[in-house]
Every structure is written in C-alpha cells, then in structure tokens.
Scaffold this active site. Structure first.
Site, mmCIF file in Angstrom:
data_model
loop_
_atom_site.group_PDB
_atom_site.id
_atom_site.type_symbol
_atom_site.label_atom_id
_atom_site.label_comp_id
_atom_site.label_asym_id
_atom_site.label_seq_id
_atom_site.Cartn_x
_atom_site.Cartn_y
_atom_site.Cartn_z
ATOM 1 N N CYS A 37 0.796 -1.356 0.063
ATOM 2 C CA CYS A 37 -0.040 -0.057 0.070
ATOM 3 C C CYS A 37 0.878 1.506 0.141
ATOM 4 O O CYS A 37 2.150 1.213 0.381
ATOM 5 C CB CYS A 37 -1.011 0.035 1.210
ATOM 6 S SG CYS A 37 -0.024 0.268 2.865
ATOM 7 N N CYS A 40 2.743 1.995 3.532
ATOM 8 C CA CYS A 40 3.877 0.981 3.377
ATOM 9 C C CYS A 40 5.235 1.464 2.619
ATOM 10 O O CYS A 40 6.304 1.375 3.161
ATOM 11 C CB CYS A 40 3.665 -0.568 3.346
ATOM 12 S SG CYS A 40 2.706 -1.208 4.552
ATOM 13 N N CYS A 107 -2.692 -4.782 1.324
ATOM 14 C CA CYS A 107 -1.387 -4.508 1.240
ATOM 15 C C CYS A 107 -0.708 -5.914 1.722
ATOM 16 O O CYS A 107 -1.164 -6.360 2.804
ATOM 17 C CB CYS A 107 -0.992 -3.489 1.919
ATOM 18 S SG CYS A 107 0.690 -3.342 2.412
ATOM 19 N N CYS A 110 1.275 -4.879 5.423
ATOM 20 C CA CYS A 110 0.558 -4.383 6.809
ATOM 21 C C CYS A 110 -0.515 -5.279 6.668
ATOM 22 O O CYS A 110 -1.087 -5.164 7.637
ATOM 23 C CB CYS A 110 0.249 -2.921 6.839
ATOM 24 S SG CYS A 110 -0.680 -2.448 5.550
ATOM 25 N N ASP A 343 -4.597 -10.588 65.126
ATOM 26 C CA ASP A 343 -5.517 -11.587 65.026
ATOM 27 C C ASP A 343 -7.208 -11.022 65.070
ATOM 28 O O ASP A 343 -7.362 -10.022 65.363
ATOM 29 C CB ASP A 343 -5.302 -12.601 66.081
ATOM 30 C CG ASP A 343 -3.939 -13.342 66.095
ATOM 31 O OD1 ASP A 343 -3.557 -13.560 64.824
ATOM 32 O OD2 ASP A 343 -3.318 -13.865 67.166
HETATM 33 ZN ZN ZN Z 1 0.489 -1.657 3.885
#
Ligand code: ZN
Length: 549
Positions: A37, A40, A107, A110, A343
């Site tokens: 993409c 990226c 893509c 990614c 206690d």
């Molecule tokens: Zn991508």
C-alpha cells in the site's frame, strides 16, 4: 489545473508534499508492483513526517505514481517540460496510469492495517470502547499488537529493498524504515483524540488503550522459522502459540539472509482479507490510597475469613475500608496490605498518650497519637478515576467511619507506589506496643511486678506457633522484647504492656506454646500464665503522613 506543476497542484489541493528522494524511486516502483500500500511505501522511503501518513491514501498513491512516472517521462521524452506534463496534454494511456482511484487489494506488508484499519470508522470504534468505560482522564497511550507474521513480511521486503537501493549505491538501514505501529499511531492519534473530545493521545499516560490484530490466513508464514531456529520457539504452558512476536523477532536476528530468502517468496503472497481487529482493551495503572486504622472489636478478622470456601465472619477490616474507596475510584478490584496484621480477637488501638489519656477512660482519642492505629494501603486496580480532591477523600474517610463502629480510619490519602514501600521496608526492625490481660495460676507477688518492669531487650526464640503452622514454614525466629511493664489488677490478673520487635508472637510469649517459645512468661514467673485479651497500642511506622483534621 492546466499549466501548473505537480508541486503547486498538491499545495492547492491541501495535500502534503512528500519529501521523496531520488533513491526512493526504485523502492516506490518495486513495492507498488509487489502489492504494497501507499503508506507502506512511505515507510520504506523512511519518511517520518506524521502528516504525510494522515493524508488520504488515494492522494498519497497518486503522488507516488506521479513521482516515478515523471522519471519515466524524462526517459522517454527528451524535452518533457513540467508545464506540458499536465493532465490535458497527456496521452490517454498515460493518464490512465496516473489516475489511481483506490488501492485494489489488501497490502501484502501491513495486511490492511494501514489501509482501512486505520481510518475514521476504526477510530470511532476504539473511541466507543474507551467511552463505554467512562474513564476520567485527559490523556491516554495507544498501543497496538500486530500478528507476528508481519515481522517476516517486513523482513523480506527490507532485504529486497536494501538490495535494490544498494545497486544504486545507497543504503537502507532497517531502523530507518518506519514501523507499521508507528505509522498506525500517527494516523490514529489525531482521529481518536478528536473522537474523544480532546483527550490527548500521548506516549506516556496512566491509561493504556490496546488494539490488537490477527490474521489467521497468513499465520503459517512464520512456521519455517521453527526449523531454522528451534531454540527460539519453545512451548510454554500459558501461550496459545509458540510463534509470538518476541520469538519471531529473535529468530529473525539469528537466521542468515540467504537462508531466510530461500524460504520466503518475493513478492509476499497476497491475502484475500485484511487483519481482524480484536476487542479494544483499556487498562489504567493502579492508584494507591493509604491511611491508618483502629479496630475496636474482638470478632473482626483483618481479611475475609473463609474456611473451605465458606465465610466465617460477616465482614473484615479490609472490606470495610476498601468498599467505599473502591466506589470512589470506580476500580475493578483492590489489593489490601498493611504493616503487619492482628488476629481476629485482637484490637488495634492507640494509647492516646499525647493527652495523657488511656484506652479505658473517655480521654482516649486515637487521632491525637500519630502512631496510633495500623498503617495500611489499598491498591485500586484499573480505576476509572485516578485522583480525588482532599475534600472528596475526607468524605470517603467519613463514609468508612460511619459505616461501622468496629473500625475507624484516619489520614486517608493518595500515595505513590514508591511511597507504599515505606510501609513494608524494615518492617522487622520496627517496634510495636501491646497491652495484654494476663491470668496467672499462682497469685501475683509485688516482686513479680518489679521483675517485669525491669525486663530490657530480652531475646526470645520462637518456633513457628502451632496455630499458624498450616500457613507458615517451620522455623525458629529470634525476636526482641525491648521492654515490659505490669499493672496489678487482682491476685491472678495483671495488665502487661510490651514494646517488642515487629513480628513477635505475643500470645505465644505469654502462654509458652508448649515450650515452643523460649523463654516465655510461664518460665519467667515460675507459674502457668495465659493471655485473655490483647490490644495493639501502636505500630511504630511513621507513615503515611499525619493529616490534621
Ligand atoms: Zn501496507
């Protein structure tokens, strides 16, 4: 817009200029061809300008294509002046290449995360999850977890792009590539902040909002690593898969490039669908509230008393204190801790010595003695509110004190996690003061009282008491009784005041625990003695700070 160059057109359309360099051309061409993409591609062009990732993907894609195609034009047309290189003047075939409406598929790098998983609908979804929890915060940290196979695809791409760049005498360092996580945050932080009405999405905040993605379709991508690096993938009990992101990253560091490239295709296989977003998780770091408590009742355990899952006592100190605090902070749960514990039948008072009063008379007021009562802290888990005003805190304290006459709390305040350790540190060295009602078989002589009044720093060896043996390891512990004093009541009863090292078992010191505590009061007074009542008078821990009313 005829007659304008690409740069001017971008500026007029409100687009962000892509700071691309000559060496990026080969990366853009190869990555777009491989099915990556636009965002990226920007990552591998090492562009770390957040605004660039926030612009429409289609615009970025168009700019990238225009950038590389201008190059092609230069090569094919000797006199390709930028002015002529406009939409109307281009042949139809070229125009078709530039006009890219939408990235067609998922893509390969990614797996959709930087495409339609980082847009407005996704931000709305995350914001809804946060809003539902109703946190009162002004900032949050966004964290993202990605499928492990993304690392493999990323590594493949980097090795191939590095080669391409090197062929052009350039370098592409792996650390220079912008990570998917980083780009995702850049895109989402603005969108998410706006959706949440101005909450700042920052790198450090008490509230962490986690977004996770999986992609079952490509899970097998990293399986080959197990053969080349079996050490990195060892099965553990509580993990669903051995292919964790950590293990994959470790294996990628070990495997040789040649071996890796043999097992991974370029371009990476196409996926039919994007990653699947997991439920958004919100968690706020714990906040801590501390104070001191008095306990006026001989039938109240400190913590819920359960035997075989059945409750033995109606309530407990921690429940009485924690419930109103929990409600005020709207927390999921709590952890209670204190400086030692008493206690069920032991009261925790204070001697009110500042006014010279005593427990038995009306002048007793534990709030006057800064060491009266027992320091405690409550850790609030995943609180929706992370602070209270001092006034609000006072109201919470009042609520606790009005809810029961069995306990009383003072100095209630917020403390830091670090400050809390002051309560626990050196606990063994601290001293505690007690008052015991003691019975003797033999009648008490004046000499006995004098003897007790003179005891100083008496070392006592205590074998783990029989009554706690089921939960504590068997050992002999040496404790010191710093001082004692006795007040005669009648010939068989006296009040014994003791100042001891923290952790001394007082009951066992008095009755001897069948000789397991040595020396004990029976031995010292040469008669059978027993303890009828015990009160803690002060816990010598100067924490939390005294708060004046
Ligand atoms: Zn991508």
């Amino acid at each position: 817009m005829p007659g304008r160059c690409q740069t001017e057109r971008n500026q007029l359309q409100g687009e962000v200029m892509l700071p691309l360099k000559e060496k990026d051309k080969i990366i853009i061409k190869k990555m777009l061809a491989a099915g990556c993409c636009a965002r990226c591609v920007l990552r591998f062009c090492c562009i770390s300008v957040p605004a660039v990732y926030r612009q429409r993907r289609q615009d970025t894609l168009q700019q990238l294509r225009a950038f590389v195609e201008a190059d092609d034009d230069d090569a094919s047309r000797e006199s390709a002046a930028p002015e002529e290189n406009d939409d109307s003047g281009e042949p139809a075939e070229k125009r078709a290449k530039v006009e890219v409406a939408e990235e067609a598929s998922v893509c390969v790098l990614c797996l959709g995360v930087l495409q339609h998983l980082s847009d407005l609908p996704q931000a709305v979804k995350i914001a809804d999850a946060v809003t539902k929890e109703n946190y009162e915060v002004d900032s949050l940290v966004l964290s993202i977890s990605l499928p492990a196979q993304l690392c493999v695809r990323e590594h493949t791409c980097w090795l191939h792009m590095k080669e391409q760049v090197r062929a052009k005498c350039g370098l592409l360092g792996k650390d220079d590539v912008v990570q998917v996580k980083e780009a995702f945050k850049w895109i989402m932080q603005d969108l998410l902040g706006k959706e949440l009405g101005g909450v700042a999405v920052v790198t450090k905040s008490g509230l962490e909002v986690s977004v996770g993605f999986t992609h079952p379709e490509t899970d097998a991508d990293c399986h080959f690593l197990a053969t080349s690096c079996p050490d990195c993938f060892k099965a553990t009990k509580n993990k669903q898969s051995v292919f964790t992101r950590m293990a994959v990253v470790k294996a990628l560091e070990k495997i040789t490039d040649a071996k890796f490239l043999k097992s991974t295709p370029w371009p990476p296989s196409r996926a039919s669908s994007s990653c699947t977003p997991q439920d958004v998780q919100c968690a706020h770091v714990a906040v801590f509230v501390a104070g001191r408590y008095n306990k006026f009742c001989r039938s109240l355990p400190q913590t819920p008393w359960l035997i075989d899952g059945e409750r033995r006592m109606e309530s407990s100190v921690e429940e009485l204190i924690a419930a109103p605090v929990l409600a005020a902070f709207r927390a999921d749960g709590f952890n209670f801790s204190s400086s030692g514990r008493e206690d069920v039948d032991v009261r925790t008072l204070g001697n009110g010595k500042r006014r010279g009063g005593c427990v038995a008379c009306t002048t007793f007021d534990p709030s006057l003695d800064p060491l009266a009562g027992r320091p405690f802290a409550v850790e609030m888990l995943n609180p929706r509110r992370n602070r209270l005003s001092p006034d609000h805190m006072k109201k919470v304290q009042q609520t606790i004190n009005e809810s029961s006459d069995k306990i009383r709390v003072r100095d209630l305040q917020m403390v830091s996690r670090d400050a809390m350790s002051r309560m626990k540190e050196g606990e063994e060295e601290k001293t505690k003061s007690y008052r015991a009602l003691v019975w003797t078989l033999k009648s008490i002589q004046p000499d006995d009282i004098t003897f007790m009044d003179h005891v100083q720093d008496l070392a006592v060896d205590q074998k783990t008491p029989l009554r706690v043996l089921h939960r504590r390891t068997l050992a002999v512990r040496r404790r010191v009784i710093h001082s004692m004093s006795a007040v005669f009541l009648d010939s068989h009863h006296f009040h014994l005041r003791l100042k001891t090292q923290a952790g001394t078992y007082i009951k066992e010191f008095v009755h001897g625990d069948f000789g397991r505590t040595k020396p004990n009061l029976c031995q010292l007074l040469h008669t059978d003695t027993d303890i009828l009542e015990l009160d803690v008078e002060s816990v010598d821990v100067d924490w939390p700070p005294f708060l004046p009313d």
